[in-house]
Design an enzyme around this catalytic site. Structure first.
Site, short mmCIF file in Angstrom:
data_model
loop_
_atom_site.label_atom_id
_atom_site.label_comp_id
_atom_site.label_asym_id
_atom_site.label_seq_id
_atom_site.Cartn_x
_atom_site.Cartn_y
_atom_site.Cartn_z
CB ALA A 64 -0.92 -0.27 1.09
CB CYS A 65 1.23 3.82 -2.24
SG CYS A 65 0.17 3.73 -3.33
CB SER A 125 -3.61 6.16 1.56
OG SER A 125 -4.87 6.05 1.93
CG HIS A 126 -4.50 2.24 -3.23
ND1 HIS A 126 -5.58 0.87 -2.52
CD2 HIS A 126 -5.50 1.83 -4.08
CE1 HIS A 126 -6.32 0.68 -3.59
NE2 HIS A 126 -5.89 1.19 -5.03
CG ASN A 127 -5.46 2.15 3.90
OD1 ASN A 127 -4.74 3.05 3.17
ND2 ASN A 127 -5.60 1.57 4.77
#
Length: 708
Positions: free
Chosen positions: A539-540, A558-560
């Site tokens: 994730a980023c 963010s992208h979980n």
């Protein structure tokens, strides 16, 4: 007359080489559409192996037919760009796959038709190189898109009909072209074969020792050129690591990439130098730098690698031409495909068999590529006699200078595009409502800029962002600088046409699906986070500090991870909460969390991060969420996805306190008010009301929400 004819042939062959790179760079993108929607292997990935068509060159009658009639393979290749006329994605992919087989057959037929004449072979290799440089230059003009890709059409900026017309003209030239003068060809045969007799020729063809090395070298070369040099922005994005600027921006420094590639191609005749161990070692250092180091140092390593790749292209292709055709090309292209899959596996490990083997191991792919190139240059060094001994041959002067002229003309075109785009890329953005100190933030998962019908979507994205009048926007699933996404940077066009600062997010070598951010406010600093992901996909997040009307405001995009991996989501959200909790600045969170409201992950994010939910009563959320602290929220809206993706847009309006005004501990009111409670500047655009525009409309609440 002869010179005019040769120029015409040269231009035709260069354009067909441009078609080669157009089809090759579009194949992975068209394949990617299907696993993207299937969330895993779809079966359409088998189209990748359409490029294995040169295995048919092992059949002597077919090989002889294609060598005599190269217009056949050229026509098949044009199917790849003509596929744009087919609306259905499955059928369009079939057309692109057929085209990929055709352009690979054309390359193979060229290598084996011309191998008895080194001058002619060198001329055709140089036109193949010129086609790549021209492709890069055209993409610099069109902001990293190729206007004749089958994912382009008239509505999104495609020049498909022009591309097909030029292809037909080139095809006609190839079809009516006479072979070289018989006497001259016979003379070239006598001069070029290793010892001038049939026995030596047969021995050279057999290549029982070197053909495997040549094949591996060819596969590694094709992969390296495709993955690192098919777009001027790739090397720069590999070295990008946030603000303050830690590396070159694509405009204008992409010009250095195309120049480096052209310089390498121009040095290709220096076989003793380019196939030497020392030069390979220098390139290996460059590969290590671009793989492990950020900023200008990493970019410099990438430039060295680009020069090297250009310089060894001619030697490796000449070595391949002297090996058995069917098995050499089949093995080489299969190795290229293996490297392409490995290039995907390093990031898609969560969804593919054997994924953990290559999880986050781009360095393994780069090491395998460099080892492949070493095998290729060793094979080239062994099979090609030094210049002047016969087999090295002398290049035909008109072809040599003509092809190089096209290469450097394309470089000039690329630099001209950079200089023309530089003013737009360098403008200072202006927020929409500075007098009211308003900041509109939004989040959108854009599915790698491919819409629901397999067309590039940035035109639609640009129109929607413009209509929404957003000041800061996060884009998720945004990293398209990979072979399977076309090796492009769509954020350049969005930023230039709408006048935004852009943070591309974690570089392609960081093994994420990408998160990017555009901002009307100056990005003072940004950090790219790789969130804890012990189980699933990496994730980023971007944590940026913006200068908002003279006050620092922090933003997270963010992208979980996936719903199936609770541990990952728990750890990722805990880390995001820590970052927000420890920041002294007003904060806005826009991210993809994967949770129902008021569940464990939700509580970690909002309670642990000391932020407020944009609308706690909105129970119809699962992926995207917005939170805030230290700013006054005035509005919230949810806009349907249209035809671009499977995920909506969420947007919020905030009023930023003046410097010195402290609202950190301010508790927001969730009392709703009518839209006319606020002046026009505070309101969301009316264009999304009712049925909206282009499939985008206010949904869930059917209108924006406003708060006291």
């Amino acid at each position: 007359m002869a010179d005019t004819k040769e120029i015409r042939h040269l231009l035709a062959d260069t354009y067909l080489s441009f078609v080669f790179w157009t089809v090759l760079t579009s194949l992975g993108m068209c394949i990617w559409y299907f696993p993207l929607w299937h969330m895993g292997i779809s079966g359409y990935e088998v189209a990748l192996f359409a490029d294995m068509a040169p295995v048919l060159l092992g059949i002597r009658p077919l090989r002889q037919l294609l060598q005599r009639h190269r217009s056949i393979t050229a026509a098949i290749g044009l199917v790849g760009i003509g596929a744009y006329a087919v609306a259905k994605p499955e059928e369009r992919l079939l057309g692109v796959a057929i085209g990929a087989g055709g352009v690979m057959l054309s390359l193979g037929a060229m290598l084996y038709e011309d191998r008895v004449s080194t001058g002619r072979l060198d001329r055709d290799i140089q036109t193949w190189e010129a086609g790549l440089v021209l492709s890069v230059a055209v993409r610099m003009v069109f902001q990293t898109n190729n206007p004749v890709w089958p994912t382009m059409n008239e509505s999104n900026g495609g020049w498909n009909k022009t591309g097909i017309l030029l292809g037909v003209l080139a095809l006609v030239d190839v079809a009516i072209r006479r072979s070289d003068d018989t006497a001259a060809l016979q003379e070239s045969k006598k001069n070029d074969l290793p010892s001038g007799d049939a026995k030596s020729a047969k021995s050279a063809e057999r290549g029982s020792t070197a053909w495997g090395q040549a094949a591996v070298g060819f596969g590694g070369l094709l992969f390296a050129l495709h993955s690192m040099c098919s777009d001027s922005a790739i090397i720069g994005r590999w070295s990008w690591d946030g603000y303050p600027s830690t590396g070159p921006q694509p405009v204008p420094w992409g010009g250095l990439v195309i120049s480096a590639l052209a310089a390498g191609f121009s040095a290709g005749h220096r076989i003793e130098l380019t196939t030497g161990m020392l030069w390979w070692g220098v390139a290996a250092v460059g590969a290590g730098l671009i793989t492990f180091v950020s900023g200008w140092t990493g970019f410099g390593g990438g430039i060295v690698l680009a020069i090297y790749l250009g310089s060894v292209t001619r030697s490796i292709l000449r070595a391949v031409s002297r090996c058995p055709p069917g098995r050499t090309l089949a093995a080489g292209i299969m190795w290229y495909n293996v490297l392409v899959l490995a290039h995907v596996w390093v990031v898609a490990y969560e969804f593919v068999p054997g994924g953990p083997i290559l999880r986050e191991r781009t360095w393994v792919v780069m090491a395998a590529t460099m080892a492949s190139l070493y095998a290729g240059v060793r094979a080239a060094r062994a099979s090609l006699a030094p210049r002047g001994s016969g087999s090295g041959g002398r290049q035909a002067v008109p072809a040599k200078h003509g092809a190089r002229s096209i290469v450097w003309a394309a470089v000039g075109l690329g630099w001209a595009a950079m200089l023309m785009r530089l003013p737009a890329a360098s403008r200072t953005p202006t927020p929409f409502h500075p007098e009211e100190r308003l900041m509109t933030s939004a989040i959108w998962t854009v599915h790698f800029d491919l819409d629901n019908d397999m067309w590039l979507a940035e035109n639609k994205i640009i129109q929607t962002v413009r209509d929404l009048q957003v000041d800061v926007m996060g884009f998720l699933e945004s990293d398209t600088e990979r072979i399977i996404m076309g090796g492009r940077d769509w954020t350049q066009r969005v930023a230039e046409e709408l006048n935004y600062y852009v943070d591309y997010g974690p570089s392609p070598r960081k093994h994420t699906w990408g998160c990017a951010m555009i901002s009307k406010f100056r990005i003072k600093r940004s950090t790219h986070h790789l969130l804890p992901s012990p189980v699933g996909e990496l994730a980023c997040a971007i944590h940026a500090t913006l200068d908002v009307f003279g006050r620092e405001v922090d933003v997270i995009v963010s992208h979980n991870g996936q719903h199936e991996n609770l541990l990952d989501r728990r750890l990722q959200t805990t880390e995001l909460a820590r970052v927000m909790r420890e920041s002294p600045n007003p904060f806005i969170f826009t991210g993809y969390v994967v949770t129902k409201p008021r569940k464990e992950i939700y509580n970690i994010l909002y309670s642990g991060g000391r932020i407020h939910d944009i609308e706690p009563r909105d129970g119809d959320r699962w992926c995207q969420y917005i939170g805030f602290r230290g700013v006054k929220r005035t509005g919230y809206a949810r806009i349907s996805r249209g035809t671009i993706t499977d995920t909506e847009i969420q947007a919020a309006k905030f009023q930023v306190p003046a410097p010195g005004e402290n609202v950190t501990d301010w508790t927001p009111s969730y009392a709703r008010v009518k839209e006319d409670h606020y002046p026009e500047a505070y309101r969301f655009p009316t264009v999304f009301r009712g049925k909206g525009v282009r499939g985008h409309y206010y949904h869930v609440f059917n209108e924006p929400l406003y708060y006291d």
